[in-house]
Motif scaffolding. Structure first.
Motif, PDB file in Angstrom:
ATOM      1  N   PHE A   7     -18.512 -18.710 -27.993  1.00  0.00           N
ATOM      2  CA  PHE A   7     -19.547 -18.213 -27.085  1.00  0.00           C
ATOM      3  C   PHE A   7     -20.704 -17.641 -27.894  1.00  0.00           C
ATOM      4  O   PHE A   7     -20.502 -16.901 -28.868  1.00  0.00           O
ATOM      5  N   GLY A  41     -23.614 -15.151 -27.792  1.00  0.00           N
ATOM      6  CA  GLY A  41     -24.232 -14.022 -27.114  1.00  0.00           C
ATOM      7  C   GLY A  41     -25.668 -13.819 -27.561  1.00  0.00           C
ATOM      8  O   GLY A  41     -26.217 -14.592 -28.347  1.00  0.00           O
ATOM      9  N   SER A  42     -26.267 -12.733 -27.087  1.00  0.00           N
ATOM     10  CA  SER A  42     -27.678 -12.487 -27.394  1.00  0.00           C
ATOM     11  C   SER A  42     -27.915 -12.301 -28.887  1.00  0.00           C
ATOM     12  O   SER A  42     -28.971 -12.674 -29.408  1.00  0.00           O
ATOM     13  N   ARG A  95     -26.409 -13.796 -31.392  1.00  0.00           N
ATOM     14  CA  ARG A  95     -26.349 -15.063 -32.121  1.00  0.00           C
ATOM     15  C   ARG A  95     -27.298 -16.116 -31.567  1.00  0.00           C
ATOM     16  O   ARG A  95     -27.430 -17.201 -32.131  1.00  0.00           O
ATOM     17  N   ARG A  96     -27.948 -15.792 -30.457  1.00  0.00           N
ATOM     18  CA  ARG A  96     -28.830 -16.766 -29.827  1.00  0.00           C
ATOM     19  C   ARG A  96     -30.011 -17.191 -30.719  1.00  0.00           C
ATOM     20  O   ARG A  96     -30.357 -18.381 -30.750  1.00  0.00           O
ATOM     21  N   ARG A 142     -21.796 -22.424 -22.876  1.00  0.00           N
ATOM     22  CA  ARG A 142     -21.178 -21.416 -23.759  1.00  0.00           C
ATOM     23  C   ARG A 142     -22.224 -20.466 -24.358  1.00  0.00           C
ATOM     24  O   ARG A 142     -21.999 -19.853 -25.392  1.00  0.00           O
ATOM     25  N   CYS A 143     -23.358 -20.350 -23.673  1.00  0.00           N
ATOM     26  CA  CYS A 143     -24.460 -19.573 -24.235  1.00  0.00           C
ATOM     27  C   CYS A 143     -24.979 -18.556 -23.225  1.00  0.00           C
ATOM     28  O   CYS A 143     -25.136 -18.857 -22.040  1.00  0.00           O
ATOM     29  N   SER A 144     -25.250 -17.354 -23.709  1.00  0.00           N
ATOM     30  CA  SER A 144     -25.951 -16.353 -22.910  1.00  0.00           C
ATOM     31  C   SER A 144     -27.444 -16.623 -23.054  1.00  0.00           C
ATOM     32  O   SER A 144     -27.997 -16.494 -24.142  1.00  0.00           O
TER      33      SER A 144
END
Length: 446
Positions: free
Chosen positions: A68, A70-71, A73-74, A117-119
Motif C-alpha cells: 500500500f 500512503g501519503s 510514499r506517494r 493500492r494507493c492513497s
C-alpha cells in the motif's frame, strides 16, 4: 544578477560532465527512485529499443507490487510514474511511435492496480493516468494503429475504469478512431456487457455526433424524467436538432418541478434561443431567478435587456430577493450581488430568525457587512456562537470564539443597538447558560 552559487542549470553546466557525474553517483546512492531515473536516461541515450526494455521492466515491477502506498510514499510513486510516461511519450515516441503506443497502452493497463493500492487524496496519481489517456489518440495516429485494433484496446481499458481514470478517453480517441472505429468501440463494449443508457455508450454516441443513437438508449418513461430529458436535449441541440430537443424537454415539463431542475431549465433556454424565441427564453430566466435567486441567471437576463430597462429590472430583482420565502437564499444573493444596505436591512428585519447552523452563509455575510453595517454583522455572528455552545459542538468552538471576538470589535462601532442586547449583555447570557463549556472560554481568553 544571479549568484554563481545559485542552483540552476547554467551554473551546474559550468561544473563539467565529470564533476556532475560524480555528484549524481553520490546523491543517488541508496536512492532507488533517482537510480531508476538515471538508468532510464542512460537507456534512452542508447536508443528507443533500450529505453523501451527499461520501461517494460519497470511497468511490470510496478504492476506486481502489492504494498500500500500512503501519503509519505506517494511522491516517490509519482516520480516513478512520471518518469516512465515521460520516456514513453518523449524519446521513445520520437524514434518509434508504434513501440511507444504499445508501452502507453501497457502503462494505462496497470492504472487500476496502482490506484487500488494507493492513497490519492490529492488526485495527483489519477491525474498522471488521465494525462496518459489523453495522449493515446495522438500517439496512435503517429503509430498508424488501425482503428479496429485501437477500438479493441480502448474497450478493454474503458470496461476496467473503476476509478474514473479513463472518463476522458473516448473524446481523446475521436480522431484516431474515426466514425468506423467508434462504431467498433461501441460494438466491443456491448459484446463485453455494456447496456443502453450506460455512461460509456452514451459518451460514444455523443462523440460520434449521433443524437438519434443517444436518444434511442432511453425509454419513453426515462425521457419523462427532467434530468434525462435535459441530457438528451443537450446532445440533440449540439447536433442541430433544436425542435426535437424542445419536444423532449416539454415531454418532461409535466413532472413536478424540483430543486435540481437547473439543467432542464438551462437547456430549454438554450433551445429557445436556438429556435429564435428570445422572449420565452427571457421569461424562463426570470422565473428561474425568482425561484432560486441565481446570480448567473439574473446577469444573463439583465444583459439581454435594453440599456434603459436593466436598471428597473435590477431593482425589481432586489425586491424579489428581500421578500423571498427562503431568507438565507435572499441574504446570500444580496451579499453576493453587492447590495449590502439591503442585506443589512433584511438581517435587521429578521433579527431573531437566523439559524447558526447555516454558518457558511452567515459567516461570509457577516464578513462583508462588518465594514459599514456592524449591527447587522453582529446579529449574524451571534447565532453561530450560541448554536455551537447550545449543541455542544466542540469542533466549532474555535470558530465560535473568533466570532465572539469579532462581535467585541464590532461593538465599539455600534452607537444604536435598536433594542437588541448590547455586547456585554450577550456575553453575560452566554456565561450564564454555558459557563461550563471550559474549552470554549479558554479559546476566547487566548
Amino acid at each position: 544578477m544571479a549568484s554563481k552559487r545559485s542552483l540552476n542549470a547554467r551554473n551546474l553546466e559550468a561544473l563539467g560532465a565529470a564533476a556532475l557525474a560524480e555528484l549524481l553517483m553520490e546523491v543517488s546512492s541508496g536512492q532507488a527512485v533517482i537510480q531508476r531515473r538515471l538508468r532510464l536516461a542512460l537507456a534512452a541515450a542508447e536508443g528507443a529499443g533500450d529505453a523501451a526494455q527499461e520501461v517494460r521492466k519497470r511497468l511490470a515491477a510496478i504492476d506486481r507490487a502489492r504494498t500500500f502506498v500512503g501519503s509519505a510514499r506517494r511522491p516517490a510513486l509519482l516520480s516513478d510514474l512520471e518518469a516512465q510516461l515521460g520516456a514513453i511519450t518523449g524519446p521513445i515516441a520520437a524514434e518509434d511511435p508504434r513501440v511507444a503506443c504499445e508501452l502507453l497502452l501497457r502503462f494505462l493497463e496497470i492504472s487500476g492496480g496502482v490506484l487500488a493500492r494507493c492513497s490519492d487524496g490529492t488526485g495527483a496519481v489519477i491525474g498522471v493516468f488521465e494525462r496518459a489517456a489523453g495522449q493515446l489518440g495522438t500517439l496512435a495516429l503517429a503509430a498508424r494503429l488501425a482503428p479496429e485494433a485501437l477500438a479493441e484496446h480502448a474497450a478493454e481499458l474503458l470496461l476496467e475504469n473503476d476509478h474514473g481514470q479513463f472518463d476522458g478517453l473516448v473524446p481523446a480517441l475521436q480522431e484516431a478512431l474515426g466514425d468506423a472505429g467508434l462504431r467498433r468501440l461501441e460494438g466491443c463494449c456491448r459484446e463485453r456487457g455494456a447496456r443502453d443508457g450506460s455512461g460509456l455508450l452514451l459518451q460514444i454516441a455523443e462523440t460520434r455526433g449521433d443524437g438519434e443513437g443517444y436518444r434511442g438508449q432511453f425509454s419513453a418513461a426515462d425521457l419523462r424524467r427532467r434530468p434525462i430529458a435535459a441530457d438528451v436535449a443537450r446532445v440533440l441541440l449540439a447536433n442541430g436538432r433544436a425542435a426535437e430537443a424542445l419536444e423532449i424537454l416539454d415531454g418532461a415539463g409535466t413532472e413536478p418541478a424540483g430543486r435540481l431542475d437547473g439543467a432542464w431549465q438551462d437547456t430549454r433556454v438554450a433551445v429557445l434561443e436556438a429556435l429564435d424565441r428570445p422572449a420565452e427564453a427571457q421569461e424562463m430566466r426570470w422565473q428561474w431567478f425568482c425561484r432560486t435567486l441565481s446570480i448567473p441567471h439574473l446577469r444573463d437576463f439583465l444583459r439581454r435587456l435594453e440599456a434603459f430597462e436593466d436598471g428597473e429590472a435590477e431593482e425589481r430583482a432586489l425586491g424579489v430577493a428581500e421578500r423571498h420565502p427562503n431568507r438565507l437564499l435572499g441574504l446570500e444573493f444580496l451579499v453576493g450581488w453587492g447590495a449590502l444596505p439591503r442585506a443589512a436591512r433584511l438581517v435587521l428585519a429578521q433579527a431573531t430568525a437566523w439559524d447558526g447552523e447555516a454558518y457558511g452563509i452567515l459567516s461570509a455575510a457577516a464578513e462583508r457587512l462588518s465594514a459599514d453595517h456592524p449591527l447587522a454583522a453582529t446579529l449574524l455572528l451571534r447565532p453561530m456562537v450560541w448554536g455551537a455552545l447550545a449543541m455542544g459542538r466542540s469542533n466549532r468552538y474555535r470558530h465560535a470564539a473568533e466570532h465572539l471576538r469579532h462581535c467585541d470589535r464590532l461593538a465599539d462601532r455600534i452607537d444604536d443597538w435598536q433594542g437588541h442586547p448590547d455586547h456585554a449583555v450577550f456575553v453575560g447570557r452566554l456565561q450564564e447558560g454555558f459557563g461550563g463549556r471550559w474549552g470554549f472560554w479558554k479559546l476566547v481568553e487566548a
